[in-house]
Design a protein around this motif. Structure first.
Motif, PDB file in Angstrom:
ATOM      1  N   THR A  87       0.852  -1.189   0.000  1.00 22.34           N
ATOM      2  CA  THR A  87       0.000   0.000   0.000  1.00 22.34           C
ATOM      3  C   THR A  87       0.893   1.247   0.000  1.00 22.34           C
ATOM      4  N   GLY A  88       1.412   1.554  -1.151  1.00 24.56           N
ATOM      5  CA  GLY A  88       2.323   2.681  -1.289  1.00 24.56           C
ATOM      6  C   GLY A  88       3.712   2.285  -0.820  1.00 24.56           C
ATOM      7  N   SER A  89       4.724   3.054  -1.202  1.00 25.65           N
ATOM      8  CA  SER A  89       6.045   2.660  -0.725  1.00 25.65           C
ATOM      9  C   SER A  89       6.231   3.034   0.738  1.00 25.65           C
ATOM     10  N   VAL A  90       5.360   3.876   1.290  1.00 28.47           N
ATOM     11  CA  VAL A  90       5.375   4.065   2.748  1.00 28.47           C
ATOM     12  C   VAL A  90       5.093   2.725   3.446  1.00 28.47           C
ATOM     13  N   GLY A  91       4.156   1.962   2.892  1.00 28.80           N
ATOM     14  CA  GLY A  91       3.872   0.630   3.442  1.00 28.80           C
ATOM     15  C   GLY A  91       5.117  -0.236   3.446  1.00 28.80           C
ATOM     16  N   SER A 113      15.045  14.402   5.425  1.00 25.34           N
ATOM     17  CA  SER A 113      14.656  13.541   4.319  1.00 25.34           C
ATOM     18  C   SER A 113      13.179  13.211   4.500  1.00 25.34           C
ATOM     19  N   PHE A 114      12.737  12.112   3.929  1.00 29.09           N
ATOM     20  CA  PHE A 114      11.299  11.803   3.895  1.00 29.09           C
ATOM     21  C   PHE A 114      10.755  11.616   5.315  1.00 29.09           C
ATOM     22  N   GLU A 115       9.694  12.358   5.619  1.00 29.10           N
ATOM     23  CA  GLU A 115       9.230  12.387   7.012  1.00 29.10           C
ATOM     24  C   GLU A 115       8.616  11.075   7.486  1.00 29.10           C
ATOM     25  N   ALA A 116       8.282  10.163   6.571  1.00 31.26           N
ATOM     26  CA  ALA A 116       7.759   8.858   7.015  1.00 31.26           C
ATOM     27  C   ALA A 116       8.851   7.980   7.645  1.00 31.26           C
ATOM     28  N   TYR A 117      10.132   8.282   7.360  1.00 34.55           N
ATOM     29  CA  TYR A 117      11.193   7.401   7.891  1.00 34.55           C
ATOM     30  C   TYR A 117      11.208   7.351   9.418  1.00 34.55           C
ATOM     31  N   PRO A 118      11.330   8.520  10.099  1.00 35.07           N
ATOM     32  CA  PRO A 118      11.376   8.429  11.567  1.00 35.07           C
ATOM     33  C   PRO A 118      10.082   7.858  12.163  1.00 35.07           C
ATOM     34  N   VAL A 188      17.152   1.776  -1.365  1.00 36.03           N
ATOM     35  CA  VAL A 188      17.239   2.929  -2.260  1.00 36.03           C
ATOM     36  C   VAL A 188      15.803   3.338  -2.572  1.00 36.03           C
ATOM     37  N   ASP A 189      15.395   4.462  -1.990  1.00 35.04           N
ATOM     38  CA  ASP A 189      14.012   4.943  -2.159  1.00 35.04           C
ATOM     39  C   ASP A 189      13.956   5.754  -3.445  1.00 35.04           C
ATOM     40  N   GLU A 190      13.369   5.134  -4.467  1.00 39.07           N
ATOM     41  CA  GLU A 190      13.329   5.749  -5.798  1.00 39.07           C
ATOM     42  C   GLU A 190      11.938   6.284  -6.134  1.00 39.07           C
ATOM     43  N   ALA A 191      11.293   6.919  -5.170  1.00 34.97           N
ATOM     44  CA  ALA A 191       9.924   7.407  -5.397  1.00 34.97           C
ATOM     45  C   ALA A 191       9.833   8.365  -6.586  1.00 34.97           C
ATOM     46  N   TYR A 192      10.927   9.069  -6.874  1.00 33.39           N
ATOM     47  CA  TYR A 192      10.905  10.082  -7.947  1.00 33.39           C
ATOM     48  C   TYR A 192      11.783   9.692  -9.134  1.00 33.39           C
ATOM     49  N   LEU A 193      12.085   8.418  -9.229  1.00 30.40           N
ATOM     50  CA  LEU A 193      12.972   7.889 -10.267  1.00 30.40           C
ATOM     51  C   LEU A 193      12.707   8.462 -11.656  1.00 30.40           C
ATOM     52  N   ARG A 218       9.738   1.691  -4.946  1.00 32.13           N
ATOM     53  CA  ARG A 218       9.171   2.547  -5.998  1.00 32.13           C
ATOM     54  C   ARG A 218       7.676   2.694  -5.757  1.00 32.13           C
ATOM     55  N   THR A 219       7.082   3.644  -6.459  1.00 29.73           N
ATOM     56  CA  THR A 219       5.679   3.943  -6.173  1.00 29.73           C
ATOM     57  C   THR A 219       4.921   4.341  -7.426  1.00 29.73           C
ATOM     58  N   PHE A 220       3.632   4.102  -7.405  1.00 31.61           N
ATOM     59  CA  PHE A 220       2.735   4.605  -8.462  1.00 31.61           C
ATOM     60  C   PHE A 220       2.164   5.978  -8.095  1.00 31.61           C
ATOM     61  N   SER A 221       2.584   6.522  -6.951  1.00 34.27           N
ATOM     62  CA  SER A 221       1.952   7.750  -6.453  1.00 34.27           C
ATOM     63  C   SER A 221       2.421   9.018  -7.161  1.00 34.27           C
ATOM     64  N   LYS A 222       3.648   9.064  -7.640  1.00 36.15           N
ATOM     65  CA  LYS A 222       4.207  10.327  -8.092  1.00 36.15           C
ATOM     66  C   LYS A 222       4.125  10.409  -9.617  1.00 36.15           C
ATOM     67  N   ALA A 223       5.079   9.863 -10.352  1.00 37.68           N
ATOM     68  CA  ALA A 223       5.033   9.980 -11.810  1.00 37.68           C
ATOM     69  C   ALA A 223       3.756   9.350 -12.373  1.00 37.68           C
ATOM     70  N   PHE A 229      -4.606   5.947  -4.668  1.00 34.61           N
ATOM     71  CA  PHE A 229      -4.921   4.514  -4.658  1.00 34.61           C
ATOM     72  C   PHE A 229      -3.942   3.674  -3.846  1.00 34.61           C
ATOM     73  N   ARG A 230      -2.789   4.208  -3.469  1.00 34.38           N
ATOM     74  CA  ARG A 230      -1.860   3.538  -2.577  1.00 34.38           C
ATOM     75  C   ARG A 230      -1.270   2.246  -3.145  1.00 34.38           C
ATOM     76  N   VAL A 231      -0.400   2.379  -4.119  1.00 32.51           N
ATOM     77  CA  VAL A 231       0.331   1.209  -4.628  1.00 32.51           C
ATOM     78  C   VAL A 231       1.807   1.548  -4.772  1.00 32.51           C
ATOM     79  N   GLY A 232       2.641   0.714  -4.193  1.00 31.00           N
ATOM     80  CA  GLY A 232       4.078   0.816  -4.383  1.00 31.00           C
ATOM     81  C   GLY A 232       4.639  -0.591  -4.474  1.00 31.00           C
TER      82      GLY A 232
HETATM   83  C1  LIG Z   1       5.992  10.110  -1.853  1.00 29.35           C
HETATM   84  C2  LIG Z   1       7.146   9.324  -1.376  1.00 29.35           C
HETATM   85  C3  LIG Z   1       7.069   7.958  -1.175  1.00 29.35           C
HETATM   86  C4  LIG Z   1       5.915   7.137  -1.426  1.00 29.35           C
HETATM   87  O1  LIG Z   1       4.740   7.345  -1.205  1.00 29.35           O
HETATM   88  P1  LIG Z   1       3.573   6.301  -1.373  1.00 29.35           P
HETATM   89  O2  LIG Z   1       2.475   7.155  -1.816  1.00 29.35           O
HETATM   90  O3  LIG Z   1       3.399   5.687  -0.043  1.00 29.35           O
HETATM   91  O4  LIG Z   1       3.997   5.286  -2.392  1.00 29.35           O
HETATM   92  C5  LIG Z   1       8.200   7.269  -0.783  1.00 29.35           C
HETATM   93  N1  LIG Z   1       9.339   7.904  -0.579  1.00 29.35           N
HETATM   94  C6  LIG Z   1       9.459   9.196  -0.771  1.00 29.35           C
HETATM   95  C7  LIG Z   1      10.778   9.823  -0.577  1.00 29.35           C
HETATM   96  C8  LIG Z   1       8.363   9.959  -1.153  1.00 29.35           C
HETATM   97  O5  LIG Z   1       8.499  11.269  -1.306  1.00 29.35           O
END
Ligand SMILES: *Cc1c(COP(=O)(O)O)cnc(C)c1O
Length: 361
Positions: A87-91, A113-118, A188-193, A218-223, A229-232
């Protein structure tokens, strides 16, 4: 104490601050540039495919996400067993920490960096080790390698880095990996690859193929524009991918999300045209900012970083008055997503009127 108490670490979880929706202003179109979303609507055909899938909402999704795994395996030319969808790469970040860290283990990452990490690390009872970015907002990979201890289980490399923008090069990543012990997982978090346009970019797939300890997220959320829909997915050596699937939420990725992801993969060429248009807008914005004297870091994602310190809240307020909502990080700076051309024009307008430096005392 008689009432139920969560584990002590739960109180330490920092809040996730979501990007604000735009303020409604009569007679003015407002734009949300606060969550790095894709401003384009879904590609032609994706909505129709999803609408057809909606009729199955009385059924559980395919728990194995079989068709999505098959589509990704074909697209990336990797074995299905090396993938884990979530459910997203946050998952995936939560799953990585859950699967690889005991309480007290350490997870190293750059900061800011990405605030979900901590959040994910603290939720699991693991410890965050935050390595300051270099002055030009890039990862300090040497310092990150030096921060690895006997307790380190995971190092997160966010490239391009959210919220500051720079990406690491392939040579930098290779030199870093050579310093990391083989039992430490490098994510390697490639959310913006898809937005990266630079010399010597990281080749994530080649890197994962040659290292037993490298995971790509990787994620379907950005590009791909499917944030709602929450898929990574993760690409990882088979034992790592299997551990991620083992701790995944059963039926987490919904039927409509699986359908939208597959339909979007089938339209990848059209999608990448839109990414090119966003990259062209990014170039226009960054060039415009630099012409106006703003010293913004290299922007390799779909966003630009303004280091503003104490003036961050004023900047966010001034943006709001122009009908654009940015993502302020109190006392540090503001991240602004590259959006519709009109929204980007307003950002340039703001950059022309907002003082570049604090007034001398
Ligand atoms: C947006 C983002 C994600 C992923 O988000 P999901 O919507 O959960 O796939 C992951 N890492 C970084 C650095 C992001 O900015």
């Amino acid at each position: 104490m008689s009432s139920p108490q969560p584990r002590a670490n739960i109180a330490d979880i920092p809040p996730y601050v979501p990007g604000k929706p735009p303020t409604v202003r009569p007679g003015m179109t407002s734009y949300k540039l606060s969550s790095n979303e894709n401003p384009y609507p879904p590609l032609p055909g994706v909505i129709e495919a999803v609408q057809a899938a909606v009729g199955q909402m009385n059924r559980y999704p395919d728990m194995g996400s079989t068709a999505l795994y098959d589509a990704l395996a074909r697209e990336l030319d990797v074995p299905v067993g090396d993938l884990s969808v979530a459910t997203g790469s946050v998952g995936l970040i939560y799953q990585l920490v859950q699967a690889f860290c005991d309480p007290g283990d350490e997870v190293v990452f750059a900061w800011r960096s990405f605030e979900a990490y901590p959040i994910a690390v603290t939720a699991a009872g693991a410890r965050t080790v935050q390595v300051p970015l270099l002055p030009d907002a890039r990862h300090d990979l040497d310092a990150m390698a030096a921060a690895i201890t006997d307790r380190t289980r995971i190092v997160l490399v966010c490239t391009p880095n959210n919220p500051t923008g720079p990406a690491v090069t392939r040579a930098e990543l290779d030199a870093f990996l050579a310093q990391v012990p083989p039992h430490v997982l490098v994510v390697v978090d490639e959310a913006y690859l898809e937005f990266v346009r630079m010399a010597d970019p990281v080749d994530g797939l080649a890197t994962y193929r040659t290292h037993e300890n490298v995971v790509l997220t990787r994620t379907f959320s950005k590009a791909y524009g499917l944030a709602g829909f929450r898929v990574g997915y993760a690409v990882a050596p088979a034992p790592v991918a299997a551990a991620l699937r083992a701790v995944s939420l059963p039926f987490g990725v919904s039927t409509v999300a699986q359908t939208a992801a597959i339909a979007s993969l089938e339209r990848r060429a059209e999608l990448l045209e839109r990414v090119d248009a966003l990259v062209a807008e990014r170039t226009r914005v960054v060039d415009g900012l630099r012409e106006r004297g703003w010293d913004v870091p290299e922007a390799q994602g779909n966003f630009v970083w303004f280091e503003l310190g104490e003036r961050t809240a004023d900047f966010a307020l001034a943006a709001d008055e122009l009908g654009i909502v940015v993502r302020p990080f109190a006392g540090e700076g503001a991240r602004v997503t590259v959006g519709e051309p009109e929204a980007n024009n307003r950002l340039l307008q703001l950059a022309a009127s907002f003082p570049r430096r604090a007034a001398p005392l």
